[in-house]
Design an enzyme around this catalytic site. Structure first.
Site, PDB file in Angstrom:
ATOM      1  N   VAL A 104      -3.242   3.792   2.716  1.00  0.00           N
ATOM      2  CA  VAL A 104      -3.242   3.292   4.057  1.00  0.00           C
ATOM      3  C   VAL A 104      -4.358   3.275   4.767  1.00  0.00           C
ATOM      4  O   VAL A 104      -4.654   2.051   5.648  1.00  0.00           O
ATOM      5  CB  VAL A 104      -2.262   4.356   4.837  1.00  0.00           C
ATOM      6  CG1 VAL A 104      -2.633   5.612   4.958  1.00  0.00           C
ATOM      7  CG2 VAL A 104      -2.013   3.849   6.278  1.00  0.00           C
ATOM      8  N   TYR A 131       0.914  -1.376  -0.032  1.00  0.00           N
ATOM      9  CA  TYR A 131      -0.013   0.067  -0.086  1.00  0.00           C
ATOM     10  C   TYR A 131       0.837   1.082   0.031  1.00  0.00           C
ATOM     11  O   TYR A 131       2.066   1.015   0.377  1.00  0.00           O
ATOM     12  CB  TYR A 131      -1.027   0.014   1.093  1.00  0.00           C
ATOM     13  CG  TYR A 131      -0.441   0.269   2.306  1.00  0.00           C
ATOM     14  CD1 TYR A 131      -0.269   1.723   2.951  1.00  0.00           C
ATOM     15  CD2 TYR A 131       0.003  -0.687   3.551  1.00  0.00           C
ATOM     16  CE1 TYR A 131       0.413   2.156   4.169  1.00  0.00           C
ATOM     17  CE2 TYR A 131       0.543  -0.393   4.567  1.00  0.00           C
ATOM     18  CZ  TYR A 131       0.734   0.616   5.088  1.00  0.00           C
ATOM     19  OH  TYR A 131       1.488   1.003   6.290  1.00  0.00           O
ATOM     20  N   CYS A 132       0.138   2.327  -0.303  1.00  0.00           N
ATOM     21  CA  CYS A 132       0.794   3.588  -0.349  1.00  0.00           C
ATOM     22  C   CYS A 132      -0.158   4.887  -0.043  1.00  0.00           C
ATOM     23  O   CYS A 132      -1.017   4.474   0.917  1.00  0.00           O
ATOM     24  CB  CYS A 132       1.691   3.884  -1.518  1.00  0.00           C
ATOM     25  SG  CYS A 132       0.391   4.080  -2.959  1.00  0.00           S
ATOM     26  N   LEU A 133      -0.090   5.839  -0.265  1.00  0.00           N
ATOM     27  CA  LEU A 133      -0.982   7.056  -0.190  1.00  0.00           C
ATOM     28  C   LEU A 133      -2.354   7.036  -0.984  1.00  0.00           C
ATOM     29  O   LEU A 133      -3.380   6.814  -0.404  1.00  0.00           O
ATOM     30  CB  LEU A 133      -0.340   8.337  -0.555  1.00  0.00           C
ATOM     31  CG  LEU A 133      -1.162   9.595  -0.287  1.00  0.00           C
ATOM     32  CD1 LEU A 133      -1.418   9.618   1.346  1.00  0.00           C
ATOM     33  CD2 LEU A 133      -0.565  10.963  -0.646  1.00  0.00           C
TER      34      LEU A 133
END
Length: 109
Positions: free
Chosen positions: A95, A67-69
């Site tokens: 997130v 995952y990331c932003l």
């Protein structure tokens, strides 16, 4: 049905809970990770992923959620992981989405 198929669901990636041995990897920068990350997630920034993933996930058959932003960087990370031979990689998106899907809190450093 394999783990990856269950995770993808009909239209949503990561629709089901992860297996107990799954890794959750945050591909954002260390500063972004410190500002809030999913409990238990490992920070491995995208720019270091190819060089360091073997140390974090030596077993290429272990389920991994990235995952990331927004899900963009983690999507690229998933493609790279698949090219490196990882078999069960899922883009969890953001997130917040991963925290909700896994029912885990967001921690701040």
């Amino acid at each position: 049905m394999n783990w990856f198929s269950r995770m993808r669901g009909a239209t949503e990636p990561a629709a089901a809970p992860l297996a107990g041995n799954a890794l959750v990897i945050d591909v954002r920068s260390p500063g972004e990770y410190a500002s809030g990350h999913v409990q238990g997630a490992i920070n491995l920034p995208l720019n270091r992923l190819e060089q360091e993933i073997r140390h974090v996930a030596p077993d290429k058959s272990v389920p991994v959620m990235m995952y990331c932003l927004s899900g963009s960087r983690s999507g690229g990370a998933c493609q790279l992981m698949q090219q490196l031979g990882y078999q069960q990689v899922v883009n969890g998106g953001s997130v917040g989405a991963v925290a909700l899907k896994l029912n885990r809190p967001i921690e701040r450093a």
